[in-house]
Design a protein around this motif. Structure first.
Motif, PDB file in Angstrom:
ATOM      1  N   VAL A 174       8.496   0.716   2.685  1.00  0.00           N
ATOM      2  CA  VAL A 174       8.357   1.823   1.740  1.00  0.00           C
ATOM      3  C   VAL A 174       8.409   1.302   0.296  1.00  0.00           C
ATOM      4  O   VAL A 174       7.636   1.747  -0.561  1.00  0.00           O
ATOM      5  N   GLN A 175       9.304   0.361   0.030  1.00  0.00           N
ATOM      6  CA  GLN A 175       9.382  -0.203  -1.317  1.00  0.00           C
ATOM      7  C   GLN A 175       8.095  -0.950  -1.668  1.00  0.00           C
ATOM      8  O   GLN A 175       7.601  -0.870  -2.793  1.00  0.00           O
ATOM      9  N   ASP A 176       7.561  -1.672  -0.693  1.00  0.00           N
ATOM     10  CA  ASP A 176       6.298  -2.382  -0.895  1.00  0.00           C
ATOM     11  C   ASP A 176       5.170  -1.394  -1.158  1.00  0.00           C
ATOM     12  O   ASP A 176       4.359  -1.583  -2.070  1.00  0.00           O
ATOM     13  N   LEU A 177       5.159  -0.324  -0.382  1.00  0.00           N
ATOM     14  CA  LEU A 177       4.142   0.709  -0.553  1.00  0.00           C
ATOM     15  C   LEU A 177       4.278   1.379  -1.921  1.00  0.00           C
ATOM     16  O   LEU A 177       3.280   1.663  -2.590  1.00  0.00           O
ATOM     17  N   LYS A 178       5.501   1.602  -2.351  1.00  0.00           N
ATOM     18  CA  LYS A 178       5.755   2.233  -3.649  1.00  0.00           C
ATOM     19  C   LYS A 178       5.190   1.374  -4.792  1.00  0.00           C
ATOM     20  O   LYS A 178       4.626   1.898  -5.749  1.00  0.00           O
ATOM     21  N   LYS A 179       5.356   0.055  -4.667  1.00  0.00           N
ATOM     22  CA  LYS A 179       4.846  -0.846  -5.697  1.00  0.00           C
ATOM     23  C   LYS A 179       3.321  -0.838  -5.744  1.00  0.00           C
ATOM     24  O   LYS A 179       2.709  -0.866  -6.813  1.00  0.00           O
ATOM     25  N   LYS A 180       2.696  -0.794  -4.553  1.00  0.00           N
ATOM     26  CA  LYS A 180       1.243  -0.919  -4.471  1.00  0.00           C
ATOM     27  C   LYS A 180       0.511   0.416  -4.591  1.00  0.00           C
ATOM     28  O   LYS A 180      -0.705   0.435  -4.743  1.00  0.00           O
ATOM     29  N   LEU A 181       1.231   1.511  -4.513  1.00  0.00           N
ATOM     30  CA  LEU A 181       0.601   2.820  -4.431  1.00  0.00           C
ATOM     31  C   LEU A 181      -0.313   3.129  -5.622  1.00  0.00           C
ATOM     32  O   LEU A 181      -1.378   3.709  -5.458  1.00  0.00           O
ATOM     33  N   SER A 182       0.085   2.731  -6.805  1.00  0.00           N
ATOM     34  CA  SER A 182      -0.716   3.059  -8.001  1.00  0.00           C
ATOM     35  C   SER A 182      -2.031   2.287  -8.045  1.00  0.00           C
ATOM     36  O   SER A 182      -2.983   2.730  -8.689  1.00  0.00           O
ATOM     37  N   THR A 183      -2.129   1.153  -7.391  1.00  0.00           N
ATOM     38  CA  THR A 183      -3.366   0.353  -7.429  1.00  0.00           C
ATOM     39  C   THR A 183      -4.063   0.307  -6.076  1.00  0.00           C
ATOM     40  O   THR A 183      -5.114  -0.321  -5.952  1.00  0.00           O
ATOM     41  N   MET A 184      -3.526   0.991  -5.076  1.00  0.00           N
ATOM     42  CA  MET A 184      -4.066   0.924  -3.717  1.00  0.00           C
ATOM     43  C   MET A 184      -5.250   1.880  -3.562  1.00  0.00           C
ATOM     44  O   MET A 184      -5.235   2.999  -4.078  1.00  0.00           O
ATOM     45  N   THR A 185      -6.261   1.412  -2.840  1.00  0.00           N
ATOM     46  CA  THR A 185      -7.397   2.282  -2.526  1.00  0.00           C
ATOM     47  C   THR A 185      -7.097   3.034  -1.241  1.00  0.00           C
ATOM     48  O   THR A 185      -6.194   2.669  -0.473  1.00  0.00           O
ATOM     49  N   ALA A 186      -7.879   4.063  -0.981  1.00  0.00           N
ATOM     50  CA  ALA A 186      -7.700   4.855   0.243  1.00  0.00           C
ATOM     51  C   ALA A 186      -7.958   3.980   1.477  1.00  0.00           C
ATOM     52  O   ALA A 186      -7.257   4.098   2.489  1.00  0.00           O
ATOM     53  N   ASP A 187      -8.952   3.109   1.389  1.00  0.00           N
ATOM     54  CA  ASP A 187      -9.256   2.236   2.532  1.00  0.00           C
ATOM     55  C   ASP A 187      -8.075   1.321   2.852  1.00  0.00           C
ATOM     56  O   ASP A 187      -7.748   1.102   4.022  1.00  0.00           O
ATOM     57  N   GLU A 188      -7.408   0.776   1.819  1.00  0.00           N
ATOM     58  CA  GLU A 188      -6.247  -0.083   2.041  1.00  0.00           C
ATOM     59  C   GLU A 188      -5.098   0.710   2.681  1.00  0.00           C
ATOM     60  O   GLU A 188      -4.412   0.216   3.563  1.00  0.00           O
ATOM     61  N   TYR A 189      -4.919   1.950   2.198  1.00  0.00           N
ATOM     62  CA  TYR A 189      -3.848   2.782   2.759  1.00  0.00           C
ATOM     63  C   TYR A 189      -4.135   3.112   4.222  1.00  0.00           C
ATOM     64  O   TYR A 189      -3.267   3.013   5.079  1.00  0.00           O
ATOM     65  N   PHE A 190      -5.384   3.504   4.517  1.00  0.00           N
ATOM     66  CA  PHE A 190      -5.743   3.853   5.896  1.00  0.00           C
ATOM     67  C   PHE A 190      -5.719   2.641   6.820  1.00  0.00           C
ATOM     68  O   PHE A 190      -5.562   2.778   8.021  1.00  0.00           O
ATOM     69  N   GLU A 191      -5.896   1.474   6.248  1.00  0.00           N
ATOM     70  CA  GLU A 191      -5.812   0.249   7.037  1.00  0.00           C
ATOM     71  C   GLU A 191      -4.382   0.073   7.589  1.00  0.00           C
ATOM     72  O   GLU A 191      -4.193  -0.362   8.716  1.00  0.00           O
ATOM     73  N   LYS A 192      -3.389   0.435   6.765  1.00  0.00           N
ATOM     74  CA  LYS A 192      -1.998   0.342   7.201  1.00  0.00           C
ATOM     75  C   LYS A 192      -1.584   1.524   8.068  1.00  0.00           C
ATOM     76  O   LYS A 192      -0.646   1.432   8.844  1.00  0.00           O
ATOM     77  N   HIS A 193      -2.268   2.661   7.916  1.00  0.00           N
ATOM     78  CA  HIS A 193      -1.928   3.874   8.656  1.00  0.00           C
ATOM     79  C   HIS A 193      -3.174   4.437   9.346  1.00  0.00           C
ATOM     80  O   HIS A 193      -3.725   5.467   8.933  1.00  0.00           O
TER      81      HIS A 193
END
Length: 168
Positions: free
Chosen positions: A131-150
């Motif tokens: 969650v902490q890692d996700l919090k750091k990356k959330l502002s620069t993460m694309t939807a594809d990167e997020y869906f790749e993890k979920h």
């Protein structure tokens, strides 16, 4: 000291040396538990201290000659005879065999709970790190990167789009 009394004192002394009070105190989380733990430790130390002082010492032998000089030998011999005829019964521990299996079962249960707790703690620490890692990356993460993890969320959104369901 009688054999049974000495044995109790020895067992209590060994038990007090093998208890890792500081290690247990580190595992306590709440203030209420800390208070209860300190009360338990204090009570244990009081009992152990009493056992060490009161029951570990042999009584001083009676100086019969001293009393003979002051009271006379007839009365002192009478008291000595009565004193020596007193038989102190030996302690027979009937409680330990009754509760030892229950205690051993609780120890096994405790070890199992400890292992479960450690596994759950490890899982939660990993989840916190994610969650902490996700919090750091959330502002620069694309939807594809997020869906790749979920991937389960991507499937859910794709199904909703495919079925023309937009949440209202």
């Amino acid at each position: 000291m009688s054999g049974a009394g000495k044995k109790v004192v020895d067992v209590a002394f060994k038990a007090s040396k093998s208890i890792d009070w500081d290690g247990m105190a580190k595992m306590i989380v709440t203030d209420e538990a800390r208070k209860e733990f300190s009360s338990l430790r204090r009570a244990f130390e009081e009992v152990n201290s009493t056992l060490q002082t009161k029951f570990s010492q042999e009584p001083e032998p009676i100086d019969w000659e001293y009393y003979r000089k002051g009271l006379g030998s007839r009365i002192v011999d009478s008291y000595k005879e009565y004193y020596e005829s007193v038989e102190i019964p030996k302690f027979v521990d009937k409680t330990t065999p009754e509760y030892k299996p229950k205690f051993d079962a609780l120890l096994v249960e405790l070890k199992e709970a400890e292992q479960k707790s450690l596994k759950e703690s490890e899982r939660l620490e990993k989840e916190i790190a994610d969650v902490q890692d996700l919090k750091k990356k959330l502002s620069t993460m694309t939807a594809d990167e997020y869906f790749e993890k979920h991937p389960e969320l991507k499937k859910k959104f794709d199904d909703e789009i495919r079925n023309d369901y937009w949440g209202y």
